[in-house]
Structure formats: C-alpha cells, structure tokens
Design a protein around this motif. Sequence first.
Motif, short mmCIF file in Angstrom:
data_model
loop_
_atom_site.label_atom_id
_atom_site.label_comp_id
_atom_site.label_asym_id
_atom_site.label_seq_id
_atom_site.Cartn_x
_atom_site.Cartn_y
_atom_site.Cartn_z
N GLU A 1 -9.37 7.92 -10.68
CA GLU A 1 -8.38 8.98 -10.44
C GLU A 1 -9.03 10.36 -10.51
OE1 GLU A 1 -6.09 5.58 -12.45
OE2 GLU A 1 -8.03 6.58 -12.71
N GLU B 1 -3.06 12.99 -6.16
CA GLU B 1 -2.29 14.21 -5.94
C GLU B 1 -1.54 14.62 -7.19
OE1 GLU B 1 -1.05 17.60 -4.40
OE2 GLU B 1 -2.53 16.26 -3.48
N PRO C 1 4.03 6.16 -5.28
CA PRO C 1 3.76 7.36 -4.47
C PRO C 1 3.80 8.63 -5.30
CG PRO C 1 5.39 5.93 -3.41
CD PRO C 1 5.22 5.42 -4.81
N ALA C 2 2.94 9.56 -4.97
CA ALA C 2 2.86 10.82 -5.72
C ALA C 2 4.16 11.61 -5.66
CB ALA C 2 1.71 11.66 -5.17
N THR D 1 -5.44 0.77 -5.91
CA THR D 1 -4.65 1.76 -5.18
C THR D 1 -3.53 2.26 -6.09
OG1 THR D 1 -3.21 0.03 -4.24
CG2 THR D 1 -5.10 0.73 -2.91
N PRO D 2 -3.05 3.49 -5.89
CA PRO D 2 -2.01 4.04 -6.78
C PRO D 2 -0.80 3.13 -6.90
CG PRO D 2 -2.90 5.76 -5.37
CD PRO D 2 -3.47 4.47 -4.86
N SER E 1 0.86 -1.18 0.00
CA SER E 1 0.00 0.00 0.00
C SER E 1 0.89 1.23 0.00
CB SER E 1 -0.89 0.01 1.24
OG SER E 1 -0.09 0.16 2.40
N MET E 2 0.32 2.39 -0.24
CA MET E 2 1.11 3.60 -0.26
C MET E 2 1.80 3.84 1.08
SD MET E 2 1.21 5.04 -3.17
CE MET E 2 1.43 3.36 -3.73
N HIS F 1 -1.83 8.28 -8.62
CA HIS F 1 -2.16 8.95 -7.36
C HIS F 1 -2.92 10.26 -7.64
CE1 HIS F 1 -1.86 10.57 -3.35
NE2 HIS F 1 -1.29 9.45 -2.94
N CYS G 1 -7.87 2.94 -9.12
CA CYS G 1 -6.96 4.10 -9.14
C CYS G 1 -5.54 3.64 -9.42
CB CYS G 1 -7.03 4.82 -7.80
SG CYS G 1 -6.12 6.38 -7.75
#
Length: 482
Positions: free
Chosen positions: A400, A362, A330-331, A326-327, A95-96, A360, A357
């Motif tokens: 997204e 962001e 990481p952004a 989940t992304p 996960s992020m 991310h 998604c």
Amino acid sequence: MPLTVLSDSEIHALLITLNKDDILHLQTNLCEALHDYSTGSQETTAGCSGNNPKRLAIAAPNDHTTLFMPASTSTSRGIKIVSIAAPANPPHVPSMSSLNLHKPKTGSPNGSRSNSRSSSPARQAHPSRESSISSTNPSLNSSTTNTNTTPTTPSTSTTGLAHSTSYTPSLHSVKSNTSTTSSPTTAAHGSLTLLTSTGLPYAFLAAQELTAFRTALLATKIFHIRDRVHSITVFGAGLQAWWHIRLALLLRGPEIHHIDIINRSFKRAKQLMHDFYTRPEWTAIRDANPKLQFSVLSTEYKEYEQHLSSHVHKADAIFMCTPATTPLFPAEILTNAEGRRKGRYISAIGSYRPYMCELHPEILRQAVKKEHKHHHHRHAEKGGVIIVDSLEASLREAGEIIQAGIEPAQLVEVGELLMVKKAAMQEVRLGIGEGEPGLKNWLVKGNVIFKVVGLGLMDICVGEDIVMLARERGVGVVVEGF
C-alpha cells in the motif's frame, strides 16, 4: 541453562487466560520496545533499529517463502523463521473494476440493507436487519452451526435483533458459481528461538499463534484509545482475525455492538462466528457482551458490493487481516465527501510484500494530502501521516505504501508516536497540529491508518513475556542443562 519449549497449543492455552489488565501490560512492554527501536542508538540501546537487521526471504519452488527475522531487545536476542504460502487470488474474487456500488446484481435478494457480511452463497436471501447471516444468539440456531444444505432459520427471539422477521432460507436459495470451501491457509508456520543478551538459548516457541497474537496486540493499542468503537468491520477469518476480535472485545467489549466479518470463504467466516457463541474460551467475553451482534459477508453473496459498502461506511474501526493482492474495497467508499465525515481507525496488517495490497492506495494518498484550511464539507480530522511499525521496512515491503507513492516524511513510527512526550514535538515537526492536544484528538477521533508489516522485534518482546508466563504456570517442556 534450561530451555523452555512451547507448542502452538500451549501458547494458545496461555494467551486465552489473559484479561484486560494483562493485555494492557503486554501492550506497554511492546510499545516500549518499539520506542527503543525508533529512538535509540546502537551505542546506547540494544533494541534500536540499527541492531535489528532486515529480514531475509528465500523463495521455495512450492509457492512458499521462508522468512528469517533476526532481532534484538534490551534483554534478549533471537530469530523467527517462518514459512508462508503465497496468497491466492482466485478468479471469483471481484477486482476493483468489477465492483459496482450502485447497481445490485441480477437475481440478488430484495430489500436487504444489512450489516451482514454474509459470506456464503447461502447467505442468501431474505436477511433481517443483518443480511445474509447474523446472530446474537449463543445457540446460533441452525443458521450458524450447519454447513450442509438443510434450511436455516434465524430465531425471531434473538436478543438485540430489532424488528427481525422470521425467514427460512436454505443454503441453496441463492445460487452461486463459487465454492464455499476455504482456500489453503497463508498463516505463518515456523519457530522463534530466544537467546539471552549473551547469546545463550533459553526458549524455543512455535510461531503461528505468537505471530497472530503479537500483531493483534499492536494493532489494538491505538484501537483501545479510540473515542468510538461501536461498529467493527474485520476483513479475513483466520487466526489474525480471531485475535483482533478477541483483543478488541477484551479491551472495549461493552462498547462494541456490531462485528461484521468479511471473508472470501463463507464457511470459514461462519466458523469464526460459531466459535464465539459455542467455545468455552469465549464464555466470559460472551457473557460480558450480551448485546453484541455478529454478521458474516462473503464474495459469494450476490449483493456483496452493496453490503460491502454499507459495512465499510458504518465502521468505527476496520481490521484488515488478509494477504490480499488487490484492494479489498473501492477507495470511493471512504474518499468521497460522505465517507470522510466520519473518523475511523484502520489497521492493515495482512499484506507484507510490495505486490500485496489490502487498502486502496488512493485512501492513503488522501490521508497524507495537505488540505486548505477552508473547505465546503465537514470532514473528520486527519493527521497528514500514516502510522507504521517500521519506516524502513514499510517503504521496502508494504504494498500500500509503495503503490501509493508515500514519502518517508509522510510516515511516523508507532514507537515514536505513542510512548513519549516527544510525540508532541513530532506532531509539530510534521505540521499536523499544535502540540499534544491536537495529536491526541487525531488519534482518538480522527482518520487514522496504521500499516504493519511485522518486525522480529515484536516476536522477541512478546515471546519473552509468554515464556515468563509459561514458567510461572509450569506450562511447556523444560530441557535442563541445554
């Protein structure tokens, strides 16, 4: 009227014969259809958005969803019906919150700053320049042909691997608690029925190969005009990834030096790379790109976070081809000052439901954020908008877009953007420049995000071209007097 019936294998056999000029022709046809979709009216244009209804989704108790996608172009009508398995999100996918980009995991290999997306637990060890697994050798030696536990030894004579050192890691040299087996496919299985403008059926096509090809065809349209495509990062190793890689190489092959494949399953990603070096359908592309280097990275590799950051950061283009919930990274890799210095093209085509998604949120928020004219860092140009295939569908279905809180005014449809001189007017209206030169500079060099959820219109348009090609070459089954 005769009915042409085409299987996935027959469609594949037709599509792999296409050259660069063929691809460009099909892209033009598709963009013209999308232009009609974006700018036409029901009174004047059969393929406008008003004549392309929303798709209908019906859930089944076996974790599959059946999609019904009716559509219309200026010459055909039709409906695609596909069944798609719900995406899995196994516990071993980080996960992020679990990703640490600065501290390697205990017990990870030493000193490997790699391009590799080494997707295997076995990707162990002591990578050369392309960590985990990488190759430019058509034979792949044993490093990409074996999935058993025998040692693998990349060759030091591999063309293009500068300063590569010999090493003989076995597939067990880095232990992992995760399996290398592939998860069940989430590819779309189903059919496309094509009708004439008066409603007579004239073709029935399998949908899996068609869906992957038409999506890659659209995603590589903007990629083709990019200024720099030296390094490509691909998330996923299924049929979508296969076609994204193939079309990218057909369109810009000699300029592409690195393709990094990132996938949850090492086994599947390695097979994709193995196909490139061994299958006859890749021979011409392979021979035209002797300097091309592939690498593979999976979440099973213990230095995954470090290499993930490296591959995303160096990429000129990122193709995201997974049904992730989940992304995928990481952004901060792209939103910090260093990450923003470089212009990238990102296409996200794998997620198509609000809960999915890949990218991310962001990153999307930063892409549309208004900036002060003066800032302290040198950043690549951004357009202030996200490109989409359909504004309405993206606001309704793209995870997204929804999760980032993107507004309609921050989206622009690709059909409106690419096909007309009106694009310059659109740029001015959106406040992203001073006419066409600024628009072109952004599309060619800036940070561009293209979100695709998929339209039935795309299937109808590309399906028409495939049927025409099949009839010219006598491929498929023809039912007379249907």
